[in-house]
Enzyme design. Structure first.
Site, PDB file in Angstrom:
ATOM      1  N   ARG A  21       2.285   2.933 -16.565  1.00  0.00           N
ATOM      2  CA  ARG A  21       1.574   4.173 -16.226  1.00  0.00           C
ATOM      3  C   ARG A  21       1.015   4.059 -14.815  1.00  0.00           C
ATOM      4  O   ARG A  21       0.935   2.973 -14.250  1.00  0.00           O
ATOM      5  CB  ARG A  21       0.465   4.463 -17.244  1.00  0.00           C
ATOM      6  CG  ARG A  21      -0.532   3.343 -17.408  1.00  0.00           C
ATOM      7  CD  ARG A  21      -1.640   3.704 -18.397  1.00  0.00           C
ATOM      8  NE  ARG A  21      -2.416   2.513 -18.709  1.00  0.00           N
ATOM      9  CZ  ARG A  21      -2.234   1.760 -19.811  1.00  0.00           C
ATOM     10  NH1 ARG A  21      -1.325   2.087 -20.706  1.00  0.00           N
ATOM     11  NH2 ARG A  21      -2.970   0.684 -20.010  1.00  0.00           N
ATOM     12  N   ASP A  32      -2.218  -5.666 -12.134  1.00  0.00           N
ATOM     13  CA  ASP A  32      -2.778  -5.560 -13.493  1.00  0.00           C
ATOM     14  C   ASP A  32      -2.464  -6.813 -14.302  1.00  0.00           C
ATOM     15  O   ASP A  32      -1.435  -7.467 -14.087  1.00  0.00           O
ATOM     16  CB  ASP A  32      -2.195  -4.302 -14.168  1.00  0.00           C
ATOM     17  CG  ASP A  32      -3.045  -3.826 -15.338  1.00  0.00           C
ATOM     18  OD1 ASP A  32      -4.157  -4.365 -15.536  1.00  0.00           O
ATOM     19  OD2 ASP A  32      -2.580  -2.917 -16.061  1.00  0.00           O
ATOM     20  N   HIS A  51      -9.343 -12.775 -12.387  1.00  0.00           N
ATOM     21  CA  HIS A  51      -9.507 -12.087 -11.097  1.00  0.00           C
ATOM     22  C   HIS A  51      -9.459 -13.108  -9.950  1.00  0.00           C
ATOM     23  O   HIS A  51      -8.847 -12.851  -8.917  1.00  0.00           O
ATOM     24  CB  HIS A  51     -10.818 -11.303 -11.052  1.00  0.00           C
ATOM     25  CG  HIS A  51     -10.933 -10.238 -12.110  1.00  0.00           C
ATOM     26  ND1 HIS A  51      -9.898  -9.384 -12.410  1.00  0.00           N
ATOM     27  CD2 HIS A  51     -11.949  -9.895 -12.947  1.00  0.00           C
ATOM     28  CE1 HIS A  51     -10.282  -8.550 -13.369  1.00  0.00           C
ATOM     29  NE2 HIS A  51     -11.523  -8.847 -13.718  1.00  0.00           N
ATOM     30  N   ARG A  75       4.026  -2.271 -10.475  1.00  0.00           N
ATOM     31  CA  ARG A  75       2.923  -2.485 -11.421  1.00  0.00           C
ATOM     32  C   ARG A  75       3.245  -3.693 -12.285  1.00  0.00           C
ATOM     33  O   ARG A  75       4.306  -3.759 -12.906  1.00  0.00           O
ATOM     34  CB  ARG A  75       2.652  -1.280 -12.303  1.00  0.00           C
ATOM     35  CG  ARG A  75       1.415  -1.545 -13.200  1.00  0.00           C
ATOM     36  CD  ARG A  75       0.900  -0.337 -13.918  1.00  0.00           C
ATOM     37  NE  ARG A  75      -0.360  -0.674 -14.589  1.00  0.00           N
ATOM     38  CZ  ARG A  75      -1.332   0.164 -14.844  1.00  0.00           C
ATOM     39  NH1 ARG A  75      -1.218   1.422 -14.494  1.00  0.00           N
ATOM     40  NH2 ARG A  75      -2.433  -0.239 -15.459  1.00  0.00           N
ATOM     41  N   SER A  81     -10.398   0.790  -9.554  1.00  0.00           N
ATOM     42  CA  SER A  81     -10.268   2.243  -9.679  1.00  0.00           C
ATOM     43  C   SER A  81     -11.639   2.868  -9.912  1.00  0.00           C
ATOM     44  O   SER A  81     -12.597   2.187 -10.293  1.00  0.00           O
ATOM     45  CB  SER A  81      -9.329   2.582 -10.843  1.00  0.00           C
ATOM     46  OG  SER A  81      -9.945   2.287 -12.076  1.00  0.00           O
ATOM     47  N   LEU A  85       1.106  -6.288  10.192  1.00  0.00           N
ATOM     48  CA  LEU A  85       1.040  -5.727   8.835  1.00  0.00           C
ATOM     49  C   LEU A  85      -0.292  -5.016   8.680  1.00  0.00           C
ATOM     50  O   LEU A  85      -1.318  -5.505   9.151  1.00  0.00           O
ATOM     51  CB  LEU A  85       1.118  -6.859   7.794  1.00  0.00           C
ATOM     52  CG  LEU A  85       0.898  -6.441   6.330  1.00  0.00           C
ATOM     53  CD1 LEU A  85       2.155  -5.796   5.752  1.00  0.00           C
ATOM     54  CD2 LEU A  85       0.498  -7.638   5.462  1.00  0.00           C
TER      55      LEU A  85
HETATM   56  C1  IPE Z   1      -5.456  -0.031 -12.951  1.00  0.00           C
HETATM   57  O1  IPE Z   1      -5.615  -1.043 -13.888  1.00  0.00           O
HETATM   58  C2  IPE Z   1      -6.459  -0.190 -11.855  1.00  0.00           C
HETATM   59  C3  IPE Z   1      -6.277  -1.327 -10.979  1.00  0.00           C
HETATM   60  C4  IPE Z   1      -5.258  -2.127 -10.978  1.00  0.00           C
HETATM   61  C5  IPE Z   1      -7.321  -1.540 -10.013  1.00  0.00           C
HETATM   62  P1  IPE Z   1      -6.443  -0.823 -15.230  1.00  0.00           P
HETATM   63  O2  IPE Z   1      -6.302  -2.051 -16.018  1.00  0.00           O
HETATM   64  O3  IPE Z   1      -7.816  -0.374 -14.909  1.00  0.00           O
HETATM   65  O4  IPE Z   1      -5.665   0.407 -15.865  1.00  0.00           O
HETATM   66  P2  IPE Z   1      -5.580   0.933 -17.366  1.00  0.00           P
HETATM   67  O5  IPE Z   1      -6.985   1.077 -17.857  1.00  0.00           O
HETATM   68  O6  IPE Z   1      -4.827  -0.101 -18.157  1.00  0.00           O
HETATM   69  O7  IPE Z   1      -4.828   2.210 -17.266  1.00  0.00           O
HETATM   70  C1  IPE Z   2      -6.413  -5.936 -13.043  1.00  0.00           C
HETATM   71  O1  IPE Z   2      -6.520  -6.726 -14.161  1.00  0.00           O
HETATM   72  C2  IPE Z   2      -7.647  -5.980 -12.166  1.00  0.00           C
HETATM   73  C3  IPE Z   2      -8.461  -4.750 -12.213  1.00  0.00           C
HETATM   74  C4  IPE Z   2      -8.151  -3.633 -12.799  1.00  0.00           C
HETATM   75  C5  IPE Z   2      -9.745  -4.797 -11.528  1.00  0.00           C
HETATM   76  P1  IPE Z   2      -7.292  -6.244 -15.469  1.00  0.00           P
HETATM   77  O2  IPE Z   2      -8.718  -6.656 -15.337  1.00  0.00           O
HETATM   78  O3  IPE Z   2      -7.074  -4.804 -15.724  1.00  0.00           O
HETATM   79  O4  IPE Z   2      -6.579  -7.123 -16.577  1.00  0.00           O
HETATM   80  P2  IPE Z   2      -6.114  -6.675 -18.025  1.00  0.00           P
HETATM   81  O5  IPE Z   2      -5.314  -5.417 -17.874  1.00  0.00           O
HETATM   82  O6  IPE Z   2      -7.364  -6.428 -18.805  1.00  0.00           O
HETATM   83  O7  IPE Z   2      -5.307  -7.808 -18.535  1.00  0.00           O
HETATM   84 MG    MG Z   3      -5.699  -3.745 -16.768  1.00  0.00          MG
END
Ligand code: IPE
Ligand code: IPE
Ligand code: MG
Length: 233
Positions: free
Chosen positions: A186, A16, A33, A180, A61, A127
């Site tokens: 969470r 994240d 990304h 995380r 997700s 792995l």
């Molecule tokens: C969780 O991250 C999903 C992935 C890492 C793929 P999100 O950024 O989508 O989660 P929330 O919305 O902050 O809970």
């Molecule tokens: C995690 O990074 C990647 C995915 C959930 C696909 P985010 O895209 O959620 O990045 P933030 O949380 O907005 O910084």
């Molecule tokens: Mg996120």
């Protein structure tokens, strides 16, 4: 390899903070990304070096389908590109590649490349790299229940291990350690069943900045944990 009895067998990562990493630099979210892919590479290498047997990553997700279409499309095409680019590394390093999640909304093209790569790497044992794509924990439990009902399973005599076999993670040991990044504390509908006794490691580091030293630091923290499983020690 520095594997010890305190080395987790299965490390799972909720990656994240890509968007925030990009924003901090005045870049488009998608650049975060792209940079995050480098972290996946680094952590995969570190997992092999440390003797971790399963590395799983939450890449997308079920809820992420609700993001703007352009970002969803960018993430899906990034996934396809990464599979093509990383396949030689899977062969070189003996990495079994798997993708788990709800396949219903994935394109035929992406599914074909996933299937081909899974098959080509299925015999490798160094792995197992699992990408959770279009995945959610509640969806997994529901699809398991539906499958059992459709098979007319004798649910009355079923135990927890029987239930495990219906989840998409059947045969994969539960994660010992769930990491995380980005400071969120969470589970975001991730491995709800499988993480029942996982150790959690939360760090404020954003995913694109989470590389080998950060991965090793998480393993070191894990080695100091006392897992009691409800017992008295
Ligand atoms: C969780 O991250 C999903 C992935 C890492 C793929 P999100 O950024 O989508 O989660 P929330 O919305 O902050 O809970
Ligand atoms: C995690 O990074 C990647 C995915 C959930 C696909 P985010 O895209 O959620 O990045 P933030 O949380 O907005 O910084
Ligand atoms: Mg996120």
């Amino acid at each position: 390899m520095t594997e010890t009895s305190k080395t987790p067998v299965h490390v799972s990562i909720i990656m994240d903070g890509n968007g925030r990493w990009a924003k901090e630099r005045g870049l488009e979210r998608v650049r975060g990304h792209y940079e995050g892919v480098e972290s996946v590479r680094a952590c995969t290498e570190a997992a092999v070096e440390e003797g971790v047997k399963y590395l799983s990553i939450f890449a997308f997700s079920e809820e992420n389908w609700n993001r703007p279409e352009a970002e969803v499309n960018a993430l899906m095409s990034l996934m396809a590109k990464c599979i093509a680019a990383e396949t030689p590394t899977f062969h070189k390093n003996g990495i079994k590649f798997r993708v788990l999640g709800n396949r219903d909304r994935l394109s035929d093209e992406l599914l074909a490349s996933i299937d081909a790569t899974e098959q080509a790497t299925s015999a490798y044992e160094t792995l197992t790299l699992i990408v959770f794509l279009s995945y959610s924990g509640k969806w997994d439990i529901l699809q398991a229940a539906k499958k059992m009902a459709l098979e007319g399973k004798d649910v009355e005599n079923m135990d927890l291990a029987d239930f495990d076999k219906y989840l998409v993670t059947a045969g994969v040991p539960d994660p010992d350690l769930v990491i995380r990044t980005s400071g969120e504390t969470r589970i975001s509908n991730y491995l709800l069943w499988q993480a029942a006794y996982s150790e959690f490691y939360f760090t404020s580091i954003l995913w694109p900045d989470f590389r080998k030293p950060e991965f090793r630091a998480a393993l070191e923290a894990f080695a100091k944990r006392d897992r009691r499983y409800g017992k008295v020690k």
